[in-house]
Each structure stands twice: as C-alpha cells, then as structure tokens.
Design an enzyme around this catalytic site. Structure first.
Site, PDB file in Angstrom:
ATOM      1  N   LYS A 123      25.427   0.738 -13.078  1.00  0.00           N
ATOM      2  CA  LYS A 123      26.058  -0.081 -12.029  1.00  0.00           C
ATOM      3  C   LYS A 123      24.981  -0.887 -11.318  1.00  0.00           C
ATOM      4  O   LYS A 123      24.164  -0.350 -10.572  1.00  0.00           O
ATOM      5  CB  LYS A 123      26.785   0.780 -10.998  1.00  0.00           C
ATOM      6  CG  LYS A 123      27.692  -0.101 -10.123  1.00  0.00           C
ATOM      7  CD  LYS A 123      28.148   0.543  -8.843  1.00  0.00           C
ATOM      8  CE  LYS A 123      27.187   0.390  -7.714  1.00  0.00           C
ATOM      9  NZ  LYS A 123      26.902  -1.018  -7.313  1.00  0.00           N
TER      10      LYS A 123
ATOM     11  N   GLU B 186      15.002   7.416  -6.329  1.00  0.00           N
ATOM     12  CA  GLU B 186      13.856   6.612  -5.895  1.00  0.00           C
ATOM     13  C   GLU B 186      14.326   5.890  -4.634  1.00  0.00           C
ATOM     14  O   GLU B 186      15.137   4.970  -4.710  1.00  0.00           O
ATOM     15  CB  GLU B 186      13.452   5.656  -7.020  1.00  0.00           C
ATOM     16  CG  GLU B 186      12.020   5.222  -6.915  1.00  0.00           C
ATOM     17  CD  GLU B 186      11.893   3.940  -6.132  1.00  0.00           C
ATOM     18  OE1 GLU B 186      11.738   4.043  -4.887  1.00  0.00           O
ATOM     19  OE2 GLU B 186      11.956   2.876  -6.738  1.00  0.00           O
TER      20      GLU B 186
ATOM     21  N   CYS C  54      10.570  -1.203  -2.052  1.00  0.00           N
ATOM     22  CA  CYS C  54      10.532   0.193  -1.613  1.00  0.00           C
ATOM     23  C   CYS C  54       9.120   0.621  -1.276  1.00  0.00           C
ATOM     24  O   CYS C  54       8.904   1.423  -0.388  1.00  0.00           O
ATOM     25  CB  CYS C  54      11.131   1.087  -2.681  1.00  0.00           C
ATOM     26  SG  CYS C  54      10.461   0.759  -4.302  1.00  0.00           S
TER      27      CYS C  54
ATOM     28  N   GLU D  81      12.383   1.984   7.836  1.00  0.00           N
ATOM     29  CA  GLU D  81      12.172   0.981   6.804  1.00  0.00           C
ATOM     30  C   GLU D  81      12.859  -0.323   7.225  1.00  0.00           C
ATOM     31  O   GLU D  81      14.069  -0.356   7.401  1.00  0.00           O
ATOM     32  CB  GLU D  81      12.768   1.482   5.474  1.00  0.00           C
ATOM     33  CG  GLU D  81      12.487   0.559   4.319  1.00  0.00           C
ATOM     34  CD  GLU D  81      12.917   1.135   2.976  1.00  0.00           C
ATOM     35  OE1 GLU D  81      14.055   1.621   2.860  1.00  0.00           O
ATOM     36  OE2 GLU D  81      12.104   1.102   2.030  1.00  0.00           O
TER      37      GLU D  81
HETATM   38  P1  NAI Z   1      22.249   1.122  -0.898  1.00  0.00           P
HETATM   39  O1  NAI Z   1      21.504   2.370  -1.033  1.00  0.00           O
HETATM   40  O2  NAI Z   1      23.540   1.130  -0.156  1.00  0.00           O
HETATM   41  O3  NAI Z   1      22.556   0.482  -2.340  1.00  0.00           O
HETATM   42  C1  NAI Z   1      21.849   0.768  -3.536  1.00  0.00           C
HETATM   43  C2  NAI Z   1      22.845   0.958  -4.668  1.00  0.00           C
HETATM   44  O4  NAI Z   1      23.663   2.085  -4.380  1.00  0.00           O
HETATM   45  C3  NAI Z   1      23.802  -0.207  -4.882  1.00  0.00           C
HETATM   46  O5  NAI Z   1      24.055  -0.357  -6.249  1.00  0.00           O
HETATM   47  C4  NAI Z   1      25.060   0.267  -4.173  1.00  0.00           C
HETATM   48  O6  NAI Z   1      26.234  -0.330  -4.634  1.00  0.00           O
HETATM   49  C5  NAI Z   1      25.035   1.745  -4.488  1.00  0.00           C
HETATM   50  N1  NAI Z   1      25.822   2.582  -3.589  1.00  0.00           N
HETATM   51  C6  NAI Z   1      26.149   2.351  -2.294  1.00  0.00           C
HETATM   52  N2  NAI Z   1      26.939   3.332  -1.822  1.00  0.00           N
HETATM   53  C7  NAI Z   1      27.113   4.230  -2.827  1.00  0.00           C
HETATM   54  C8  NAI Z   1      27.823   5.464  -2.974  1.00  0.00           C
HETATM   55  N3  NAI Z   1      28.528   5.959  -1.961  1.00  0.00           N
HETATM   56  N4  NAI Z   1      27.770   6.116  -4.144  1.00  0.00           N
HETATM   57  C9  NAI Z   1      27.054   5.629  -5.176  1.00  0.00           C
HETATM   58  N5  NAI Z   1      26.384   4.442  -5.110  1.00  0.00           N
HETATM   59  C10 NAI Z   1      26.395   3.753  -3.951  1.00  0.00           C
HETATM   60  O7  NAI Z   1      21.260   0.047  -0.248  1.00  0.00           O
HETATM   61  P2  NAI Z   1      21.650  -1.292   0.534  1.00  0.00           P
HETATM   62  O8  NAI Z   1      22.884  -1.082   1.350  1.00  0.00           O
HETATM   63  O9  NAI Z   1      21.641  -2.389  -0.435  1.00  0.00           O
HETATM   64  O10 NAI Z   1      20.386  -1.414   1.495  1.00  0.00           O
HETATM   65  C11 NAI Z   1      20.270  -0.582   2.639  1.00  0.00           C
HETATM   66  C12 NAI Z   1      18.834  -0.184   2.846  1.00  0.00           C
HETATM   67  O11 NAI Z   1      18.400   0.600   1.762  1.00  0.00           O
HETATM   68  C13 NAI Z   1      17.838  -1.323   2.880  1.00  0.00           C
HETATM   69  O12 NAI Z   1      17.753  -1.885   4.155  1.00  0.00           O
HETATM   70  C14 NAI Z   1      16.570  -0.650   2.474  1.00  0.00           C
HETATM   71  O13 NAI Z   1      15.996  -0.030   3.592  1.00  0.00           O
HETATM   72  C15 NAI Z   1      17.033   0.425   1.506  1.00  0.00           C
HETATM   73  N6  NAI Z   1      16.870   0.028   0.100  1.00  0.00           N
HETATM   74  C16 NAI Z   1      15.885   0.621  -0.629  1.00  0.00           C
HETATM   75  C17 NAI Z   1      15.664   0.222  -1.933  1.00  0.00           C
HETATM   76  C18 NAI Z   1      14.598   0.808  -2.760  1.00  0.00           C
HETATM   77  O14 NAI Z   1      14.088   0.151  -3.647  1.00  0.00           O
HETATM   78  N7  NAI Z   1      14.263   2.064  -2.588  1.00  0.00           N
HETATM   79  C19 NAI Z   1      16.448  -0.843  -2.558  1.00  0.00           C
HETATM   80  C20 NAI Z   1      17.516  -1.354  -1.732  1.00  0.00           C
HETATM   81  C21 NAI Z   1      17.677  -0.926  -0.449  1.00  0.00           C
END
Ligand code: NAI
Ligand code: MG
Length: 507
Positions: A203, A279, A313, A410
C-alpha cells in the site's frame, strides 16, 4: 543536489546520472491509476476513487482507484496462490529470481525520466533528487537481486543427529509505505521480499501512489508471475488496516509515524501474530566540534536537515554546536539557509520544493510558531512562501533548549534547530534524551571524540564526517521509538525469512 551527485560519485554511479539528468522533462500524464491485483490493473470493488495532488500547485494530477478491505482480500488470495509451494514463482530457481529482478532494474533504467517525473509531480521533490531516488531504488533492487542464493542455513553439531537449518520465505507480506521517498521505500521493501521469494501486497501512501503503480506495470512487463506483486492504493484506516489485520498475511513491514506504527503492531498482535518490522520517526542529533572545519560542518549539518525538505525520517534535526564556535556557526548556518533556492521542483538548481500537503504545511508552521513562543531565536525563514502550493522558507532557530517542543518532536519540515554544548559527555546525555534513536552524525577531526560519540549515542546509524550515507548494503533502522528491525543489507533479509531446523537421526 551537489551532495547527492557527490554521494553517487562516491558509490561509483555518478557519471551516469550527471550525464543523463534532463530538467526539461517536466510534467507527464500517469499511465496507471487503478489497483494492481494478480497482474491486472483493476477498479476497486467499491468503484471509489480519490485524487492525488501536485503539492507545488495544489492541483489534482489524476484520480486513482481507492482500495479497501475487499480489494486487500482479493490481493491476498492472488498472493497466496502465487506463494503456493507448486506455483510458478516458488518453482523458480534463485538465479531465475535474480534474472527477473535485474530485468525490472533494466526497465527502470529505460523509464527513469518518467519515474522521476511522476515522483516530482506527486511528491514535490526536485527533479534531480527524484532521479537520484530512481537510481538508488534501482541499485537497491540490483543489490538484493544478488542475494537470492546467498541466505544460507547452518549445519549444527548434534551428536548422533544430523541437524541443519533452512531459511525459508515467510509468505505473503504486507508493505505499507510513506510519501517522503515513495519509490525508494518501495525498493527497500520489494528488494528483500522478492530476493527471498515472498509475495507482496503493497500500500503506497495516499499522497503518492503514482510511482508504485508504474513499478507494478514494469514488474508485469519484466515477467513476474501473477500475484507476486500487488499494489493497493488507499487510505491508512481502511486499506492499511486491512493489511495489518489480515489473517493470511504473514508479515507486515511499515514505514511512517510512531502513532501508526503502534496501531500496526497492535493489529498484527490481535490478528495472527504476523511478524512486524517498523521504521518510524527520528529526532537525530548532528554534532559539530570546534576542531572541525566550520564551513564543512555548516554545509554537512545544513544538508542533514534540509535535504528532501526536512521530510526525512533520519533528518539531522538537532544540530549541536560546540560553544567555542557557536555564534560564528549560527551566522553561517542562517546565511546558508537564506541562500537555499526554493521553487518549482522541475526547475534546474531548485533545491527545495513544496511540503507534501496542507496538513504538513500547517504542522510545520505550527512548530515554527511554538519555537518562537518558547523562546528560541529565529535566525532565518519562518514563513510560508506565497499561497499556491505548500512552500516553507528554510528556517533556522538558534538558542534552542532541550525541553522545547521543537527539540523533542519530529517536525518533518525545513526547520533547523541549533543547540550549544560544552563537553562531549554532557552532549551525549542530551543527544540521548529523546524518545527516538534512528540516526546521528558527528563532525570532528578527533577520532577519539568521533568513536566515543558513535559508541554511546542511541542510534541505528551513525555517520562520522558525513551524513545520510545510506547504501543498499548498510543496515538501517531505529533504537527506541524509531522502530523495530533493520532494513537494507544482509540484516534486511531477516524480516522476510523463517528459520526451519531439520534434524535427522542416523540409524
Ligand atoms: P502515517 O504514519 O499516518 O502514514 C504512513 C503510512 O501509513 C501511509 O501509507 C498511511 O496510509 C498508512 N497508515 C495510516 N494509518 C494507518 C492505519 N491505521 N493502519 C495501517 N496503515 C496506516 O504518516 P503521515 O500521516 O503521512 O505523517 C505523519 C507524521 O509521521 C509526519 O509528520 C512525520 O513526523 C511522520 N512520518 C515519518 C516517516 C518516516 O519515514 N519514518 C514518513 C512519513 C511520516
Ligand atoms: Mg497519518
């Protein structure tokens, strides 16, 4: 950008990129917008779609099919069939899997300008950086293509028994990725899954589905059997949750926020105890000692934070500077941030495009406001740029204190926080005083300081006199709240393998 070119030169592929970077390629229409299940592009069961936007303009690029539980169920049926012990995929020899993966890499090279263009439109990163990501993704898949016949078991001394272990693919794997490096995160996850012989339900993030869909088409063209790779566009609480809760998915790999990482792990525990690798975020310290060349230290810490618009990240989001050089360093860092060229990511020499969406723009501006309210000194930037797209001025704070929100949380945006320190021991304690532990950097000519810091900091990766030097062969992942497990390198295979012990008694 120069940093990226330099890194590529150092790993020996720079010339290829430097010659072929074509900034005039510009926007192009995506060819694929449906879900990819069992080697076919199909509408979602519900028929629903959602728009993906260009963050530089705020305009819709295309509507893509919106997958949900019903679509994940269909993809899992296809992936299970493809994983059956007698399936075409399972009957391939390791070297045949290598050949397929290398074929995919060849097609990526053919389509690299298209992939980079899709990535820049969907994500907003400068075109040259998107092209860099395509190259790195291709190198990652190539690296893992070489692993198909190299994950060995052991033979074990066992008296009257003959005992050995076999490393077997874990099965159908779910892979949920974020929007900051859409193609690269795909490659980090597809590489070890395909090398070990698993089958995949991926996904992509709802903000950036386009390169994953193009990659699905390339996988079919390369000849991967039906069901080996499936891509379900959709949202987290629906399609994402359906993956982490699915009883027939053996393992889930997630990259994203800490909060969602917890939800994924909980769902995995409550459903079928599927294996989990996470991660998650970071708040990585980068330390500049007073013996370092100050311009080198300013440049390295600048790129450590501002690269990919701070949406990384492992962004070096806490810059610790020795008190002897602090004032001079802050002045230079602010001047450098003011020089950073922000604008249309398709324009040559632009270093920073827009943040990904309105939500992240609001979040980043909120952190800038909180830094000012809590008493940090704004040295550069601080504002949104214009009102079209989601652009933020490269921002620098000095006099940041460890208990401020901008020091602990973050931000995931172009906001550099500069702290003052006086001794190595004090600084290590402070560097470790956050919930995260993903990465760290240190800039010094003193090997003792560098290694003492590297050995003591809570971080999965430590870079000495460099930053972000992540190679396909170097394990990457976090301590503490930054995650569980390692991706890349040999360690990255472990997530996708089970160990079977076979013991035979000699009669
Ligand atoms: P997120 O953690 O909500 O999204 C990442 C992925 O998880 C996306 O594909 C999303 O659709 C999916 N996801 C969301 N809710 C889910 C659920 N309940 N079950 C399974 N999958 C789910 O991150 P978002 O909202 O894009 O960003 C929020 C914060 O997360 C950012 O401000 C940043 O601090 C952090 N982040 C960290 C990343 C990293 O590389 N470690 C990458 C993106 C965001
Ligand atoms: Mg979210």
């Amino acid at each position: 950008m120069q940093r990226l070119h330099k890194l590529l030169l150092e790993v020996g592929v720079g010339r290829w990129l430097l010659m072929r970077c074509d900034h005039s390629f510009g926007n192009c229409k995506p060819d694929y917008s449906q879900l990819f299940i069992n080697n076919e592009f199909v509408d979602s069961v519900s028929g629903k779609t959602f728009a993906t936007f260009n963050p530089a303009t705020g305009k819709e690029i295309i509507k893509v099919s919106e997958g949900d539980k019903a679509d994940v169920d269909l993809a899992v049926i296809a992936a299970k069939k493809a994983f059956h012990r007698n399936s075409e995929w399972r009957q391939l020899s390791p070297l045949q899997r290598t050949a397929l993966m290398n074929k995919l890499c060849g097609l990526m090279t053919r389509d690299k300008d298209l992939l980079a263009s899709l990535e820049t439109q969907d994500n907003g990163k400068p075109y040259a950086e998107a092209l860099f990501d395509v190259t790195y993704s291709m190198l990652t898949l190539q690296y893992y293509a070489g692993w198909t016949d190299k994950f060995f078991g052991d033979t074990i001394p066992a008296g009257g028994f003959t005992s050995m272990t076999r490393k077997e693919p874990v099965g159908v794997v779910g892979q949920i990725i974020p929007w900051n490096y859409p193609l690269l995160m795909l490659a980090w996850k597809w590489g070890p899954a395909l090398a070990t012989g698993c089958t995949i339900i991926m996904k992509p993030a709802e903000q950036t589905p386009l390169t994953a869909l193009h990659m699905a088409a390339l996988a079919k063209e390369a000849g991967f059997p039906a069901g080996v790779i499936n891509v379900i566009n959709g949202f987290g609480p629906t399609a994402g949750a359906a993956i982490s809760e699915h009883p027939d998915i053996a393992k889930v790999a997630f990259t994203g926020s800490v909060d969602i990482g917890r939800i994924v792990m909980e769902a995995a525990a409550k459903s079928n105890l599927k294996r989990v690798s996470l991660e998650l975020g970071g708040k990585s310290p980068v330390v500049a000692f007073d013996d370092a060349d100050i311009d080198f230290a300013v440049d390295t810490t600048h790129e450590a934070l501002f690269s990919n618009h701070g949406q990384s990240c492992c962004a070096g989001s806490r810059t610790y500077v020795h008190e002897k050089i602090y004032d001079q360093f802050v002045a230079k860092a602010a001047a450098k941030a003011k020089e950073r060229k922000v604008g249309n990511p398709f324009e040559a020499n632009v270093q920073q495009g827009p943040q990904i969406d309105q939500e992240m723009l609001t979040k980043v501006l909120g952190y800038i406001e909180s830094g000012q309210k809590e008493g940090a000194k704004l040295q550069a930037g601080g504002k949104r740029i214009g009102n079209v797209g989601f652009f933020v001025e490269p921002t620098v704070f000095s006099d940041v204190k460890d208990d401020m929100r901008i020091a602990q949380e973050e931000i995931f945006g172009p906001v550099q926080s500069i702290f003052k320190f006086s001794s190595l021991e004090e600084m290590i304690d402070r560097a470790n005083n956050v919930q995260y532990g993903l990465a760290a950097g240190v800039i010094t000519n003193d090997i003792n300081k560098a290694l003492k810091f590297a050995n003591s900091v809570d971080a999965g990766s430590v870079w000495i006199n460099c930053y972000d030097a992540v190679l396909p062969s170097t394990p990457f992942g976090g301590y503490k709240h930054s995650g569980i497990g390692r991706e890349l390198g040999k360690d990255g295979l472990d997530n996708y393998l089970e160990t079977k012990t076979i013991t035979m008694k000699l009669l």
